[in-house]
Design a protein around this motif. Sequence first.
Motif, PDB file in Angstrom:
ATOM      1  N   VAL A  84       0.867  -1.114   0.191  1.00 36.69           N
ATOM      2  CA  VAL A  84       0.068  -0.046   0.126  1.00 36.69           C
ATOM      3  C   VAL A  84       0.785   1.380  -0.139  1.00 36.69           C
ATOM      4  CG1 VAL A  84      -0.314   0.056   2.636  1.00 36.69           C
ATOM      5  CG2 VAL A  84      -2.001   1.138   1.117  1.00 36.69           C
ATOM      6  N   ASN A  85       0.450   2.192  -0.709  1.00 41.54           N
ATOM      7  CA  ASN A  85       1.158   3.640  -0.766  1.00 41.54           C
ATOM      8  C   ASN A  85       0.062   4.459  -1.886  1.00 41.54           C
ATOM      9  OD1 ASN A  85       2.331   5.936  -0.681  1.00 41.54           O
ATOM     10  ND2 ASN A  85       4.370   4.985  -0.723  1.00 41.54           N
ATOM     11  N   GLN A  86      -0.357   5.621  -1.220  1.00 38.69           N
ATOM     12  CA  GLN A  86      -1.341   6.393  -2.497  1.00 38.69           C
ATOM     13  C   GLN A  86      -0.362   6.850  -3.585  1.00 38.69           C
ATOM     14  OE1 GLN A  86      -1.846   6.124   1.198  1.00 38.69           O
ATOM     15  NE2 GLN A  86      -2.622   8.146   1.401  1.00 38.69           N
ATOM     16  N   LYS A  87       0.831   7.007  -3.102  1.00 41.51           N
ATOM     17  CA  LYS A  87       1.775   7.553  -4.237  1.00 41.51           C
ATOM     18  C   LYS A  87       2.026   6.455  -5.138  1.00 41.51           C
ATOM     19  CE  LYS A  87       2.907  11.386  -2.968  1.00 41.51           C
ATOM     20  NZ  LYS A  87       1.889  12.452  -3.667  1.00 41.51           N
ATOM     21  N   GLY A  88       1.811   6.919  -6.506  1.00 47.46           N
ATOM     22  CA  GLY A  88       1.924   6.003  -7.679  1.00 47.46           C
ATOM     23  C   GLY A  88       3.231   5.702  -8.082  1.00 47.46           C
ATOM     24  N   GLY A  89       3.465   4.509  -8.820  1.00 49.14           N
ATOM     25  CA  GLY A  89       4.622   4.239  -9.134  1.00 49.14           C
ATOM     26  C   GLY A  89       6.003   3.995  -8.313  1.00 49.14           C
TER      27      GLY A  89
ATOM     28  N   PRO B 243      -3.225   2.939  -6.447  1.00 52.59           N
ATOM     29  CA  PRO B 243      -2.685   4.169  -5.764  1.00 52.59           C
ATOM     30  C   PRO B 243      -3.931   4.975  -5.152  1.00 52.59           C
ATOM     31  CG  PRO B 243      -2.078   4.463  -8.005  1.00 52.59           C
ATOM     32  CD  PRO B 243      -2.763   3.118  -7.846  1.00 52.59           C
ATOM     33  N   ASN B 244      -5.064   5.183  -5.684  1.00 49.17           N
ATOM     34  CA  ASN B 244      -6.219   6.069  -5.120  1.00 49.17           C
ATOM     35  C   ASN B 244      -6.638   5.550  -4.048  1.00 49.17           C
ATOM     36  OD1 ASN B 244      -6.483   4.230  -7.434  1.00 49.17           O
ATOM     37  ND2 ASN B 244      -8.496   5.258  -7.852  1.00 49.17           N
ATOM     38  N   PRO B 245      -6.982   6.190  -3.054  1.00 47.37           N
ATOM     39  CA  PRO B 245      -7.294   5.583  -1.544  1.00 47.37           C
ATOM     40  C   PRO B 245      -8.845   5.466  -1.496  1.00 47.37           C
ATOM     41  CG  PRO B 245      -7.275   8.147  -1.389  1.00 47.37           C
ATOM     42  CD  PRO B 245      -6.822   7.698  -3.048  1.00 47.37           C
ATOM     43  N   ASP B 246      -9.129   4.187  -2.296  1.00 46.11           N
ATOM     44  CA  ASP B 246     -10.504   4.146  -2.461  1.00 46.11           C
ATOM     45  C   ASP B 246     -11.127   2.797  -1.535  1.00 46.11           C
ATOM     46  OD1 ASP B 246      -9.829   1.981  -3.970  1.00 46.11           O
ATOM     47  OD2 ASP B 246     -10.651   2.699  -5.691  1.00 46.11           O
ATOM     48  N   ILE B 247     -12.337   2.589  -1.858  1.00 41.84           N
ATOM     49  CA  ILE B 247     -12.940   1.237  -1.027  1.00 41.84           C
ATOM     50  C   ILE B 247     -12.263  -0.111  -1.237  1.00 41.84           C
ATOM     51  CG2 ILE B 247     -14.487   0.522  -2.691  1.00 41.84           C
ATOM     52  CD1 ILE B 247     -14.895   0.157   0.967  1.00 41.84           C
ATOM     53  N   ARG B 248     -11.284  -0.303  -2.216  1.00 45.44           N
ATOM     54  CA  ARG B 248     -10.662  -1.583  -2.447  1.00 45.44           C
ATOM     55  C   ARG B 248      -9.574  -1.348  -1.332  1.00 45.44           C
ATOM     56  NH1 ARG B 248      -8.817  -0.465  -8.648  1.00 45.44           N
ATOM     57  NH2 ARG B 248      -9.454   1.650  -8.092  1.00 45.44           N
ATOM     58  N   VAL B 249      -8.654  -0.484  -1.414  1.00 44.07           N
ATOM     59  CA  VAL B 249      -7.549  -0.232  -0.387  1.00 44.07           C
ATOM     60  C   VAL B 249      -8.209  -0.450   1.035  1.00 44.07           C
ATOM     61  CG1 VAL B 249      -5.640   1.191   0.504  1.00 44.07           C
ATOM     62  CG2 VAL B 249      -6.406   1.152  -1.928  1.00 44.07           C
ATOM     63  N   VAL B 250      -9.365   0.288   1.368  1.00 43.78           N
ATOM     64  CA  VAL B 250      -9.949   0.107   2.696  1.00 43.78           C
ATOM     65  C   VAL B 250     -10.071  -1.372   3.122  1.00 43.78           C
ATOM     66  CG1 VAL B 250     -11.813   1.064   4.202  1.00 43.78           C
ATOM     67  CG2 VAL B 250     -10.869   2.465   2.538  1.00 43.78           C
ATOM     68  N   ALA B 251     -10.882  -1.940   2.232  1.00 42.43           N
ATOM     69  CA  ALA B 251     -11.452  -3.223   2.669  1.00 42.43           C
ATOM     70  C   ALA B 251     -10.195  -4.095   2.606  1.00 42.43           C
ATOM     71  CB  ALA B 251     -12.212  -3.585   1.439  1.00 42.43           C
ATOM     72  N   ALA B 252      -9.345  -3.980   1.784  1.00 49.16           N
ATOM     73  CA  ALA B 252      -8.061  -4.794   1.797  1.00 49.16           C
ATOM     74  C   ALA B 252      -7.474  -4.572   3.449  1.00 49.16           C
ATOM     75  CB  ALA B 252      -6.867  -4.567   0.958  1.00 49.16           C
TER      76      ALA B 252
END
Length: 273
Positions: A7-12, A124-133
């Motif tokens: 996880v990191n909201q920064k891309g790349g 990288p976008n802080p959305d539900i996929r990241v939250v749920a994981a």
Amino acid sequence: MKTLVLVNQKGGVGKSAIATVLAHYLAGLGLRVLAVDLDHQANMTKPLTLSGKAVVSSTTADKVLTDAAATVEVAPLVLLPSNSPTLLALERQPDRHTEFARNVRGFLRRMSTQFEVVIIDTNPNPDIRVVAALVSATHALSPIQLNQESLDGIRALFNHERVGVARIKERLNPHLEFLGMVPTMVENTPFQRRNMETLMGSSSYRERVMTMGGSDGRGEGGPFAMIPKRSVVAETQASGRYLPEIRNQTAARDAWREIEPVLRRVAHLLGVA
Ligand SMILES: Nc1ncnc2c1ncn2[C@@H]1O[C@H](COP(=O)(O)OP(=O)(O)OP(=O)(O)O)[C@@H](O)[C@H]1O
Ligand SMILES: [Mg+2]
């Protein structure tokens, strides 16, 4: 079963590259590994599919959130591939977000007899996929890059209202263990050295950088983990080849010598090797 989220909201910053090589590495140790690609960019799906070493599941990664009965083929290394349009659409269904998070938890519980490790690559976008994981994971790891933009984002990595690792741990998943930040694509340039000093100059950041333990990768402390910038790593992401199997190139052997200890350390910190 251990579930590790990159996880990191920064891309790349190297999330997908590490997720991919780690999936191969852990499977190579004889562990039953499930790789889940929650990113619509599909940057773990491509190399794992091309490698020919993973069974590409007929269950796409979005089903982990949307299907309360999702199942997975039995094999030593399985990939739940990215399914771009559907993954992107999940954020736009806020009335189902609680259900999505619950489905991920149920899915991981069902998988716990089938796999020993789950590696989740995130977008990288802080959305539900990241939250749920993050809400149902046991561990998280954050590759970071030593540039100013990336360093500016570190505070958000921990404290972002929705996906900050510290926030999630505090409010939703007290069991989440943060393995640390791992500087990636590290170059020995004055610019990066200065940024490394900035990072290490803050005690609250320094104590969150992953350490390597003793010479066998075990124990506490030790030098800080880092992954150097090596063009062969980008090549393996593009070709799907697994780095240590490229035997006829000195550059590949040298890069593996630098990267393998970091992977071994992650396996140790996950408690699977
Ligand atoms: N150690 C490395 N040395 C050289 N190139 C690297 C290294 N790690 C990753 N790369 C390359 O850098 C690019 C970005 O890496 P990667 O896709 O893993 O980042 P990411 O954090 O997953 O990005 P995103 O946030 O867009 O998902 C890719 O082209 C990848 O092959
Ligand atoms: Mg990625």
